[in-house]
Scaffold this motif. Structure first.
Motif, short mmCIF file in Angstrom:
data_model
loop_
_atom_site.label_atom_id
_atom_site.label_comp_id
_atom_site.label_asym_id
_atom_site.label_seq_id
_atom_site.Cartn_x
_atom_site.Cartn_y
_atom_site.Cartn_z
N ALA A 56 0.67 -1.80 -0.53
CA ALA A 56 0.28 0.01 -0.11
C ALA A 56 1.17 1.21 0.10
N HIS A 57 0.50 2.46 -0.37
CA HIS A 57 1.08 3.79 -0.61
C HIS A 57 -0.28 4.56 0.49
N VAL A 58 0.73 5.01 1.62
CA VAL A 58 -0.05 5.53 2.88
C VAL A 58 -0.13 6.95 3.17
N LEU A 59 -0.91 7.99 3.10
CA LEU A 59 -0.74 9.18 2.81
C LEU A 59 -1.04 9.83 5.09
N TYR A 60 -0.05 10.37 5.67
CA TYR A 60 -0.19 10.08 6.52
C TYR A 60 -0.21 11.88 7.05
N GLY A 61 -1.05 12.50 7.62
CA GLY A 61 -1.00 13.81 7.27
C GLY A 61 -1.11 14.61 9.17
N PHE A 62 -0.54 15.71 9.33
CA PHE A 62 0.21 16.85 10.45
C PHE A 62 -0.87 18.45 10.15
N TYR A 63 -1.23 18.55 11.16
CA TYR A 63 -1.39 19.64 11.39
C TYR A 63 -0.92 20.77 11.20
N GLU A 64 0.36 20.19 12.19
CA GLU A 64 1.87 21.55 12.39
C GLU A 64 2.73 20.46 11.72
N VAL A 65 4.20 21.47 11.42
CA VAL A 65 5.54 20.94 10.81
C VAL A 65 5.68 20.22 11.89
N ALA A 66 5.69 20.23 13.10
CA ALA A 66 6.78 19.95 14.15
C ALA A 66 6.15 18.17 14.43
N GLU A 67 4.94 18.83 14.51
CA GLU A 67 4.11 16.96 14.60
C GLU A 67 4.90 16.20 13.65
#
Length: 196
Positions: A56-67
């Motif tokens: 699989a290709h899984v996209l993870y998302g984060f509200y802040e760059v630091a996270e």
């Protein structure tokens, strides 16, 4: 690499968000930390990390760059996969994780589902120095504070320059104690660098 996605949040759960970007829907896996930031929003930008596996290709998302940066650091540790890193970011705030690693608090990390004693010790061993030296710890620990005073701005700048947080704190305190009326951040930073 997909650096970020910006669009409408058409579907949100504490674990997944679907982002409509000009008619293309991206399924993005998120942490509870990110969910709490985007919950009231109808649209926005998520900083992403594309994790490519065999199946699989899984996209993870984060509200802040630091996270996002902390997530990348965590998955660089052998034995810590993307799912475990996301679980960590869902169990504790990023600044708490950084503080636990920098302070060598294995017990606190062991409290996270999927993290045993050996994993916690390995995370601390492999990331402690990196997090101490990088601006990641500064952006997580300092920028998240609501009132940025001269002291925290100077501390942030010193840590971003690669000085460990404890040494930077001591240097800034020395300068401010010697000259309590210092108003210019540049002067505080320069003088703090001289004391190191």
């Amino acid at each position: 690499m997909i650096a970020y996605v910006k669009g409408d949040f058409v579907y949100k759960t504490p674990a997944v968000v679907h982002v409509d970007v000009h008619g293309v829907g991206y399924e993005v896996l998120i942490s509870l930390n990110t969910f709490s930031s985007i919950e009231p929003l109808d649209k926005g930008l998520l900083h992403t990390f594309l994790h490519i596996r065999e199946d699989a290709h899984v996209l993870y998302g984060f509200y802040e760059v630091a996270e996002k940066e902390l997530f990348i650091q965590l998955i660089s540790v052998s034995g810590v996969g993307a799912s475990t890193a996301r679980m960590m970011l869902s169990s504790m705030r990023p600044e708490e994780i950084v503080r636990a690693i920098v302070n060598g608090n294995a017990k606190q990390l062991e409290g996270i589902k999927g993290i045993g004693k050996k994993s916690a010790e390995r995370i601390i061993l492999e990331l402690r120095d990196k997090l101490n030296k990088q601006s990641l710890s500064a952006s997580v620990n300092i920028l998240s504070t609501a009132n940025n005073s001269l002291e925290t701005d100077a501390l942030n700048a010193l840590v971003a320059l690669g000085i460990s947080r404890p040494n930077a704190e001591l240097a800034v305190k020395k300068v401010l104690a010697a000259e309590p009326g210092s108003e210019k951040i540049e002067e505080i930073i320069k003088k703090a660098l001289k004391t190191l």
